[in-house]
Design a protein around this motif. Sequence first.
Motif, PDB file in Angstrom:
ATOM      1  N   VAL A   1      -4.229   7.479   1.900  1.00 62.45           N
ATOM      2  CA  VAL A   1      -4.146   7.415   0.605  1.00 62.45           C
ATOM      3  C   VAL A   1      -3.343   8.060   0.038  1.00 62.45           C
ATOM      4  N   TRP A   2      -3.167   9.637   0.733  1.00 62.39           N
ATOM      5  CA  TRP A   2      -2.410  10.608  -0.031  1.00 62.39           C
ATOM      6  C   TRP A   2      -1.161  10.135   0.044  1.00 62.39           C
TER       7      TRP A   2
ATOM      8  N   LYS B   1       0.164   7.281   0.305  1.00 62.64           N
ATOM      9  CA  LYS B   1       0.551   6.026  -0.696  1.00 62.64           C
ATOM     10  C   LYS B   1       0.887   6.876  -1.907  1.00 62.64           C
ATOM     11  N   TRP B   2      -0.159   7.673  -2.578  1.00 64.18           N
ATOM     12  CA  TRP B   2       0.259   8.236  -3.867  1.00 64.18           C
ATOM     13  C   TRP B   2       1.497   9.090  -3.707  1.00 64.18           C
TER      14      TRP B   2
END
Lengths: 584, 215
Positions: free
Chosen positions: A162-163, A165-166
Amino acid sequence: MFFFYLTSGLFLGWSLGANDAANIFGTAVGSKMIRFRTAAIIAGIFVIIGATLQGSGTTDTLSHLGAVDAMAGAFTVALSAAIVVFLMTKALLPVSTTQAIVGAIIGWNLFTGHKTDIRLLTTIVTTWVVSPVIGAVFSAFFYILLRALLKRLQIHLVILDVWIKWALIVVGAFGAYSLGANNIANVMGVFAGSAPDVVIDLGIIRLDGLQVLFLLGGAAIATGIMTYSKNLMVKVGNGIMALSAEAAIVTVLAQAVVLFIFSSTSFSGMLKSIGLPPIPLVPVSSSQVIVGSIIGIGLIKGVNEIKFKTIRGIIAGWVLTPVAAGLLSFLALFFVRNLFNLNVGSAVATGETGAVMPAATGTVISSGTKYINLIWPGISLLALALVSALLTYTFRQQKKRLTAEKELLEREKENIIARQALTDAEIRAVQVENQYLQNEVENKRRDLINYAMSIVEQKEYFEKVSESLRELSGEKRSELRDEKLKKLEIEIRQRMSFADKVEDFNIRIEKMHKDFMGRLAQLYPDLSSNETRLAVLIRLGISSKEIATLLNISPKSVEINRYRLRKKLGLDRKASLTQFINNI
Amino acid sequence: MAFFRNAAGVINAIEAFFNTVDEGVLVFKEGVSNYLHGNQDAFNNNIANMAKLEADADNLRRDIENKLYTHSLMPEVRGDILRLLEEMDNIIDTAKKNLFQFDVEVPNIPAELNQDLILLTDICVSSVSTVIPAARAYFRAPETVKDQIHRVYFYEKEADKLADVIKRKVFRQMTGLRLSEKFHLRYFALHIETVSDTAEKVADLLSIMAIKRTI
């Protein structure tokens, strides 16, 4: 006419977007971490912002290299560069717009007789060489830092995803901003001298003529990204080196930093203020920098992974691009001037570096400047965009919900059908079972009746025998007694044939072995009913002696019947009749 | 932060899945021991427990699979992770199948084999108990995976050796047994041994996956 001439620049911007967005979001899209649409929207927005707010520095430098002072000339130069970029994009080669425009400007210089500033050209070419090296250094440094950080933090892979992706989105946005800031000069630099003398007030910011040009150029780049960059994104993302997501963040960050450094007037001024040499504000090739960044990581990880063949192809493209653009620009200018009689640029005396175009240094409203107030139209447009976005979002959510509901309904329908089918099958099974049980009950009932009848009948019969014997014991005449005894014996013998029971037994086994008898009749149609019955009894495993009793014949007759059956079945002497019948 | 919430949901499901597999092999160990010592009630409990854990593991695996695809998580390594979960699910499947075979076939096991079979089960369960932390490590510290999986290979080899010893003992020393009984015992030694084989498969997969993450 101004907008017509501008089209070649916009076309070049479109080509730049189609090519260079791959350097920013290529790995992210190629590895499917980010969808193309998301990447294209983010890149488009930030390219426009970067171009509009920070595009003046590099434009100033290009204006010094060749001050194209006629719209037709600017049109031709930009068109030549754009055609070269477009053709190389078609060939799926990561091409540099910087090299194309510089080549085309030099072509213009040669054609119009303007002297090319060799010192500036050297600076530009040096940045072409230096920028990938800096990119490599930065990316290597960032990569080591990131790896150490990840090792220390030990973030769970799912959270890390998730990190990442951000981070890819944020770094990509920064990359797009830097690309717009650095490369807008390639797109709109040649038109800088012809920028309209206007100031557009958007409420939050005011845009001067040059910034309006940059805004248009940025929009053209954004269009290129959205319409034509997907293929190259996938190729760059997967072609040069198999990059992990972490490496993708690092390469894009390194590229963004390099592009930012070479386009930021503030950073350059800051270095100057602390006594360091200022950074030349030169448009650099994002392709060069990204390859440098990838090599930087490759050196840390081991060079075996780098696909040198692809890199060689890219480098060949870099040499080919400026040469091809220069030649095309020269030829195109010749045709435009001689065929259409258009002014492509003033032929100035040699020894000059050319007139320098006024670069935007801030929004100053002079008395001749046209002031356009776009606050309310801007607000209205923004509101319209927001409402449209909101409506689109609501509509999409609604559509998703409806699709989900439809899918759910279809599943339920399938379930109901399946359940119905199951119920039908169960009902049929129950019916069959009921029928079977009914038959069983019927058989049992018949058995009981027969049994009862048999008891009654036998009781009556034995009473009759007892009566006869009593009568015989009182008989004095021996002849008559002998005659009566004989009669009684015959009657008893006849009784011993159990004809009814045997018949009943036969009916039952025929019912039980209906399938077998059917097969037998089909295979051996010549068999008599007695032979078929014999075969059934043999199949039941009943011995010859028992068969003799059941058929009310002698064991010898059973053997003869067996022999006949064997002959009809075509069995030789060694073959087992029982086994043969069991296998039918 | 829906993205992080979704991610946390997946992490919880993965952890629960690993715990289920771990518990499953422990129940298997207990079940074999109970069978060998004739504790029928306890064995029946183990069977019921095992069936439930196996079903839970299946559900968790499907849930993780759905979540990974629906939330588009880890597109690069998703395939590898799903394969890892499948292989780990195989462990609990094998353990369940084995325990049910004890229940269905009711093998006649001479008391002198009890210790050997319990030891074999212990070793097999140890191989699984070692591979689970390695699988957990893959998600947080892939560079440490290699240090953990070498033990799995050791246990697998030991299980092979012990199963071989049991088979030899059955066929060469236990002359009182019928051939059918010997075959039956051989199959049970083999069944227990397959648990460590499945653990070894997971270790192989993990070793490649860890290398892919660290390069």
